[in-house]
Design a protein around this motif. Structure first.
Motif, PDB file in Angstrom:
ATOM      1  N   LYS B 578       0.832  -1.208   0.000  1.00 44.32           N
ATOM      2  CA  LYS B 578       0.000   0.000   0.000  1.00 44.32           C
ATOM      3  C   LYS B 578       0.861   1.250   0.000  1.00 44.32           C
ATOM      4  O   LYS B 578       0.622   2.196  -0.742  1.00 44.32           O
ATOM      5  CB  LYS B 578      -0.923   0.007   1.243  1.00 44.32           C
ATOM      6  N   ARG B 579       1.866   1.234   0.854  1.00 47.57           N
ATOM      7  CA  ARG B 579       2.734   2.409   0.959  1.00 47.57           C
ATOM      8  C   ARG B 579       3.521   2.634  -0.332  1.00 47.57           C
ATOM      9  O   ARG B 579       3.719   3.754  -0.768  1.00 47.57           O
ATOM     10  CB  ARG B 579       3.726   2.209   2.108  1.00 47.57           C
ATOM     11  N   ILE B 580       3.944   1.533  -0.910  1.00 49.15           N
ATOM     12  CA  ILE B 580       4.727   1.648  -2.152  1.00 49.15           C
ATOM     13  C   ILE B 580       3.826   2.185  -3.259  1.00 49.15           C
ATOM     14  O   ILE B 580       4.210   3.063  -4.030  1.00 49.15           O
ATOM     15  CB  ILE B 580       5.317   0.276  -2.539  1.00 49.15           C
ATOM     16  N   GLU B 581       2.616   1.647  -3.308  1.00 52.83           N
ATOM     17  CA  GLU B 581       1.652   2.081  -4.314  1.00 52.83           C
ATOM     18  C   GLU B 581       1.408   3.585  -4.188  1.00 52.83           C
ATOM     19  O   GLU B 581       1.363   4.306  -5.183  1.00 52.83           O
ATOM     20  CB  GLU B 581       0.333   1.337  -4.112  1.00 52.83           C
ATOM     21  N   ALA B 582       1.279   4.043  -2.953  1.00 44.78           N
ATOM     22  CA  ALA B 582       0.978   5.454  -2.715  1.00 44.78           C
ATOM     23  C   ALA B 582       2.102   6.366  -3.196  1.00 44.78           C
ATOM     24  O   ALA B 582       1.879   7.506  -3.590  1.00 44.78           O
ATOM     25  CB  ALA B 582       0.721   5.685  -1.223  1.00 44.78           C
ATOM     26  N   LEU B 583       3.338   5.847  -3.183  1.00 40.29           N
ATOM     27  CA  LEU B 583       4.464   6.663  -3.643  1.00 40.29           C
ATOM     28  C   LEU B 583       4.421   6.873  -5.146  1.00 40.29           C
ATOM     29  O   LEU B 583       4.938   7.860  -5.657  1.00 40.29           O
ATOM     30  CB  LEU B 583       5.791   6.010  -3.253  1.00 40.29           C
ATOM     31  N   GLY B 584       3.828   5.896  -5.836  1.00 37.84           N
ATOM     32  CA  GLY B 584       3.498   6.085  -7.248  1.00 37.84           C
ATOM     33  C   GLY B 584       4.630   5.992  -8.246  1.00 37.84           C
ATOM     34  O   GLY B 584       4.426   6.221  -9.416  1.00 37.84           O
ATOM     35  N   GLY B 585       5.830   5.668  -7.849  1.00 43.56           N
ATOM     36  CA  GLY B 585       6.925   5.590  -8.816  1.00 43.56           C
ATOM     37  C   GLY B 585       6.692   4.501  -9.853  1.00 43.56           C
ATOM     38  O   GLY B 585       6.098   3.469  -9.557  1.00 43.56           O
ATOM     39  N   THR B 586       7.152   4.741 -11.060  1.00 42.38           N
ATOM     40  CA  THR B 586       6.938   3.782 -12.143  1.00 42.38           C
ATOM     41  C   THR B 586       7.563   2.429 -11.824  1.00 42.38           C
ATOM     42  O   THR B 586       6.991   1.384 -12.104  1.00 42.38           O
ATOM     43  CB  THR B 586       7.549   4.321 -13.448  1.00 42.38           C
ATOM     44  N   SER B 587       8.748   2.458 -11.233  1.00 43.67           N
ATOM     45  CA  SER B 587       9.427   1.193 -10.950  1.00 43.67           C
ATOM     46  C   SER B 587       8.704   0.449  -9.842  1.00 43.67           C
ATOM     47  O   SER B 587       8.649  -0.774  -9.830  1.00 43.67           O
ATOM     48  CB  SER B 587      10.869   1.442 -10.536  1.00 43.67           C
ATOM     49  N   TYR B 588       8.136   1.194  -8.897  1.00 36.56           N
ATOM     50  CA  TYR B 588       7.364   0.557  -7.833  1.00 36.56           C
ATOM     51  C   TYR B 588       6.167  -0.177  -8.413  1.00 36.56           C
ATOM     52  O   TYR B 588       5.875  -1.306  -8.066  1.00 36.56           O
ATOM     53  CB  TYR B 588       6.846   1.602  -6.837  1.00 36.56           C
ATOM     54  N   GLN B 589       5.467   0.520  -9.307  1.00 38.29           N
ATOM     55  CA  GLN B 589       4.283  -0.098  -9.914  1.00 38.29           C
ATOM     56  C   GLN B 589       4.671  -1.398 -10.609  1.00 38.29           C
ATOM     57  O   GLN B 589       4.013  -2.418 -10.461  1.00 38.29           O
ATOM     58  CB  GLN B 589       3.643   0.859 -10.937  1.00 38.29           C
ATOM     59  N   ALA B 590       5.759  -1.321 -11.374  1.00 37.02           N
ATOM     60  CA  ALA B 590       6.204  -2.501 -12.116  1.00 37.02           C
ATOM     61  C   ALA B 590       6.554  -3.630 -11.162  1.00 37.02           C
ATOM     62  O   ALA B 590       6.249  -4.791 -11.407  1.00 37.02           O
ATOM     63  CB  ALA B 590       7.406  -2.141 -12.985  1.00 37.02           C
ATOM     64  N   LYS B 591       7.167  -3.263 -10.038  1.00 36.71           N
ATOM     65  CA  LYS B 591       7.582  -4.255  -9.052  1.00 36.71           C
ATOM     66  C   LYS B 591       6.363  -4.976  -8.452  1.00 36.71           C
ATOM     67  O   LYS B 591       6.324  -6.197  -8.326  1.00 36.71           O
ATOM     68  CB  LYS B 591       8.377  -3.535  -7.949  1.00 36.71           C
ATOM     69  N   LEU B 592       5.356  -4.183  -8.093  1.00 38.55           N
ATOM     70  CA  LEU B 592       4.154  -4.781  -7.506  1.00 38.55           C
ATOM     71  C   LEU B 592       3.421  -5.643  -8.530  1.00 38.55           C
ATOM     72  O   LEU B 592       2.938  -6.723  -8.228  1.00 38.55           O
ATOM     73  CB  LEU B 592       3.225  -3.676  -6.978  1.00 38.55           C
ATOM     74  N   ARG B 593       3.390  -5.144  -9.771  1.00 37.61           N
ATOM     75  CA  ARG B 593       2.710  -5.904 -10.821  1.00 37.61           C
ATOM     76  C   ARG B 593       3.416  -7.230 -11.037  1.00 37.61           C
ATOM     77  O   ARG B 593       2.791  -8.271 -11.208  1.00 37.61           O
ATOM     78  CB  ARG B 593       2.700  -5.073 -12.107  1.00 37.61           C
ATOM     79  N   LYS B 594       4.734  -7.176 -11.009  1.00 38.87           N
ATOM     80  CA  LYS B 594       5.519  -8.392 -11.220  1.00 38.87           C
ATOM     81  C   LYS B 594       5.191  -9.410 -10.130  1.00 38.87           C
ATOM     82  O   LYS B 594       5.052 -10.604 -10.388  1.00 38.87           O
ATOM     83  CB  LYS B 594       7.011  -8.050 -11.190  1.00 38.87           C
ATOM     84  N   PHE B 595       5.061  -8.925  -8.915  1.00 40.26           N
ATOM     85  CA  PHE B 595       4.749  -9.797  -7.795  1.00 40.26           C
ATOM     86  C   PHE B 595       3.393 -10.466  -7.998  1.00 40.26           C
ATOM     87  O   PHE B 595       3.236 -11.670  -7.822  1.00 40.26           O
ATOM     88  CB  PHE B 595       4.758  -8.975  -6.498  1.00 40.26           C
ATOM     89  N   ARG B 596       2.417  -9.649  -8.420  1.00 45.87           N
ATOM     90  CA  ARG B 596       1.067 -10.203  -8.635  1.00 45.87           C
ATOM     91  C   ARG B 596       1.073 -11.188  -9.796  1.00 45.87           C
ATOM     92  O   ARG B 596       0.455 -12.245  -9.726  1.00 45.87           O
ATOM     93  CB  ARG B 596       0.078  -9.062  -8.886  1.00 45.87           C
ATOM     94  N   ASP B 597       1.812 -10.843 -10.865  1.00 41.37           N
ATOM     95  CA  ASP B 597       1.897 -11.738 -12.024  1.00 41.37           C
ATOM     96  C   ASP B 597       2.480 -13.086 -11.632  1.00 41.37           C
ATOM     97  O   ASP B 597       2.023 -14.136 -12.071  1.00 41.37           O
ATOM     98  CB  ASP B 597       2.763 -11.117 -13.120  1.00 41.37           C
ATOM     99  N   ALA B 598       3.536 -13.040 -10.796  1.00 43.53           N
ATOM    100  CA  ALA B 598       4.191 -14.282 -10.391  1.00 43.53           C
ATOM    101  C   ALA B 598       3.215 -15.153  -9.612  1.00 43.53           C
ATOM    102  O   ALA B 598       3.157 -16.369  -9.801  1.00 43.53           O
ATOM    103  CB  ALA B 598       5.423 -13.976  -9.548  1.00 43.53           C
ATOM    104  N   ALA B 599       2.427 -14.515  -8.756  1.00 40.64           N
ATOM    105  CA  ALA B 599       1.433 -15.271  -7.985  1.00 40.64           C
ATOM    106  C   ALA B 599       0.397 -15.872  -8.930  1.00 40.64           C
ATOM    107  O   ALA B 599       0.035 -17.042  -8.814  1.00 40.64           O
ATOM    108  CB  ALA B 599       0.771 -14.364  -6.955  1.00 40.64           C
ATOM    109  N   ALA B 600      -0.052 -15.050  -9.896  1.00 41.00           N
ATOM    110  CA  ALA B 600      -1.060 -15.516 -10.841  1.00 41.00           C
ATOM    111  C   ALA B 600      -0.534 -16.712 -11.638  1.00 41.00           C
ATOM    112  O   ALA B 600      -1.255 -17.673 -11.915  1.00 41.00           O
ATOM    113  CB  ALA B 600      -1.454 -14.379 -11.779  1.00 41.00           C
ATOM    114  N   LEU B 601       0.742 -16.649 -11.982  1.00 42.28           N
ATOM    115  CA  LEU B 601       1.372 -17.720 -12.748  1.00 42.28           C
ATOM    116  C   LEU B 601       1.337 -19.033 -11.986  1.00 42.28           C
ATOM    117  O   LEU B 601       1.261 -20.113 -12.553  1.00 42.28           O
ATOM    118  CB  LEU B 601       2.821 -17.321 -13.042  1.00 42.28           C
TER     119      LEU B 601
END
Lengths: 89, 611
Positions: B578-601
């Protein structure tokens, strides 16, 4: 110009290591050195030439040496052959 | 363009350096002798001859070094084979015949070497004996290898205008030789996040996507391309919509970076409860220092000096001195930690190291090479001590695995200092000396090591790969390369505890230091300083300001009670997403998305973030 006929008396003949020792002498010489074996004659300053002769144990090799330090070169080569390239025993 | 054809133009790979790029493709290829064009025009003859001369000199130097090393360690009888190879290499059949063929047959040096050695090899095979043929083949391989390497360095593309460099494989030497200011992005068929080119790209802040498999086939010189270094996407010949979309994304990203740098340039990297964690920059080339400081770095935590050696030929003492001086002066009064030459592994510095070791990562590399080559090593130490006058120098020895190595290196440093003083040359009075912690043995013996250095710096890439026995360049096992593996965290904790006991500072200069979630762990484990790609400093500073030291320590205690990297990752995600998301950096977003993608995989859903 002088020539020397030397006999290969080590067990394995003129393989890479003895060839390297011969070339160490010839490349440091000012004289031109030719090596003759059978029908072949080649520049003895090239390790590849010497290796390619593949002189077998017991065979004879002739060196033709021509230049200011020819005596010294002949002596060093004689010593090297007499000592069987320092490899047996 | 028809909608259905779009997928052909969009390739997915690994994002290895963040950022967006839109530009024209410039295709760069390393020559390979089996595939190379064979004939040349007359005006190319001098180039090919120069190439051969350089490759020949390098091969000679390498063989002589090997020979002397073997004769020292094993005995002169075994060194004889290298002496023979030196003699063969200097044989007129090679030194004269190869240039002859290039001139008379108008063929490349590579082809000429191939023709000459192939013929010799066949002769030996037929008339003398197979083992002699193998000697010739070995020499041919060595020459070819260096021809390729030299061609790489010499063929460093002349870039007239900004472009996206596309290649099957890129070598550091090829990249270091090019005008990097003109490179908008890098797209390669091969490679991974920890390859040296990826590290260099991040350091130069050039967006890069690796492992695209066939980009070198799909893209042609002059094609328009979009490169997305966040998502790992390359789009060849994009539609107008795609161009507009990425133009907008790029603009927003740049704006944000500018804001962040402005903000955090003034901001200090402190936690909510006031713990100060200096953030420094990893750089490859001394001239990157001032740019890193502009981005908020509080000094250079790692200058990888071997990059000086990737440029054409080994640098002289004077060239090194000038380079180190530049870095030290531009950083002053902030410190610059210069790591002595660290070759080997995936870095393969051809003029110093050997590429044909069966296990180069654990082979003759880094401090081992330096200690075996006192002349080269002392030259670097001389340049360092001389340059130390111009700033706050810290010298760091890489890959230290035993106390003997550290002492050996320090002894040479003392000798160099004495001889410089004898010569009346000005040297730095106080230079801090440190060791990199990359090998488990260094961690286990940290109590002893820490007493003999002023600081230690953990190189997480190597420490992880040696602790987990996972070759980080091997795609098949890359999933097992887990920075948050409980054993890795324990390694770091042991290092911190022993170092603090001895009263010295622990920094981390590996990839982990730039990863937002790893930072929580590192800070909580007791790491005092972080050194990372300069482009990550602004975002990570602002993240650090959202967490407290107490919370980081608590998180570490909880994580150390967990049993696997997956559980630890999930805990970190739940707590900080949540905190990372709130910071809004592009790399943060990519990092969180990657985490979710890995779980989905894996057929799971990512854990629910805590508020």
């Amino acid at each position: 110009m002088i020539t020397r006929v030397l006999q290969v008396t080590n067990k394995l003949g003129i393989h890479a290591r003895p060839a390297g020792m011969i070339v160490e002498i010839t490349t440091h010489a000012q004289s031109d050195v030719q090596i003759c074996y059978g029908d072949s004659r080649a520049n003895a300053k090239s390790i590849l030439n010497v290796m390619m002769l593949a002189a077998e144990p017991g065979s004879e090799i002739k060196f033709v040496i021509n230049g200011p330090d020819e005596e010294r070169v002949a002596e060093e080569l004689e010593k090297l052959f007499a000592n069987r390239f320092y490899e047996d025993g | 363009m028809a909608e259905g054809a779009r997928q052909d133009n969009l390739l997915r790979g690994l994002p290895v350096s963040m950022g967006y790029a839109v530009g024209r493709v410039r295709f760069v290829h390393r020559k390979s002798w089996s595939a190379t064009e064979r004939t040349i025009t007359e005006d190319r003859v001098p180039y090919e001859l120069a190439l051969f001369e350089k490759a020949h000199a390098r091969s000679l130097r390498e063989l002589e070094m090997l020979g002397s090393q073997i004769s020292r360690n094993v005995g002169s009888r075994d060194a004889r084979i290298f002496k023979t190879h030196v003699q063969i290499l200097q044989d007129p059949k090679i030194t004269e015949e190869v240039p002859n063929l290039v001139r008379t047959k108008l063929i490349t040096a590579e082809r000429a070497v191939y023709e000459v050695t192939h013929e010799l090899s066949l002769f030996f095979e037929r008339h003398v004996g197979g083992d002699k043929a193998r000697d010739i083949d070995d020499i041919a391989d060595r020459l070819m290898g260096h021809l390729n390497e030299e061609a790489g360095a010499l063929d460093a593309p002349v870039l007239d205008e900004p472009c996206i460099v596309v290649a099957h494989t890129l070598t550091p030497s090829l990249l270091a030789g090019a005008d990097t200011g003109k490179i908008l992005g890098i797209a390669t068929d091969t490679g991974g996040a920890t390859s040296h080119v990826a590290i260099l790209a991040r350091s130069l802040q050039i967006p890069a996507v690796a492992a695209l498999n066939r980009i070198s086939l799909d893209a042609k010189d002059g094609d328009l391309m979009i490169l997305d270094g966040f998502e790992g996407v390359a789009i060849v010949d994009p539609t107008e919509e795609e161009q507009a979309l990425y133009a907008e994304r790029g603009r927003r990203h740049r704006e944000r970076q500018r804001d962040l740098a402005k903000q955090s340039g003034a901001e200090r990297p402190v936690t909510l409860d006031g713990k100060y964690i200096p953030m420094l920059a990893n750089v490859e080339l001394p001239e990157e220092t001032s740019r890193a400081l502009e981005q908020g770095a509080e000094g250079v935590g790692l200058l990888r000096s071997e990059f000086l050696f990737f440029r054409a030929g080994a640098p002289t003492e004077e060239e090194q001195f000038q380079a180190y001086r530049e870095a030290l002066e531009s950083a002053y009064p902030r410190p610059v930690t210069i790591r002595t030459v660290d070759t080997g592994g995936d870095k393969l510095l051809k003029n110093l190291s050997l590429s044909d070791e069966p296990n180069p990562v654990m082979g003759w590399r880094s401090i081992r090479v330096c200690l075996d080559n006192p002349a080269m090593f002392k030259e670097q130490l001389r340049a360092l001590l001389r340059a130390g006058v111009y700033g706050r120098l810290k010298i760091m020895f890489p890959m230290v695995a035993s106390l003997d190595e550290l002492r050996g290196a320090k002894k040479m440093l003392d000798e160099v200092r004495l001889s410089l003083e004898d010569e009346g040359v000005r040297v730095a009075d106080s230079v801090e000396v440190g060791a990199m912690v990359e090998v488990p043995s260094a961690v286990l013996q940290m109590e002893d090591l820490a007493r003999e250095v002023d600081f230690v710096s953990i190189g997480t890439n190597d420490l992880i790969q040696f602790t987990l026995a996972v070759d980080r360049s091997n795609e098949k096992v890359k999933e097992l390369f887990q920075p948050h593996h409980p054993a890795v965290l324990r390694m770091i904790r042991m290092t911190c505890n022993a170092a603090h006991e001895a009263g010295i500072v622990v920094s981390v200069c590996g990839e982990m230091a730039s990863d937002v979630l790893s930072i929580v762990l590192l800070v909580g484990l007791g790491v005092d300083e972080l050194s990372m790609s300069p482009s990550r400093i602004a975002e990570n500073k602002s993240f650090l300001r959202t967490i407290s030291y107490a919370e980081a320590r608590e998180t570490v205690t909880e994580c150390l009670a967990l049993r696997s990297a997956r559980e630890i990752d999930e805990l970190l995600y739940r707590r900080f997403a949540k905190r990372i998301e709130a910071l809004g950096g592009t790399s943060y977003q990519a990092k969180l998305r990657k985490f979710r993608d890995a779980a989905a995989l894996r057929g799971e859903s990512a854990p629910e973030p805590e508020a």
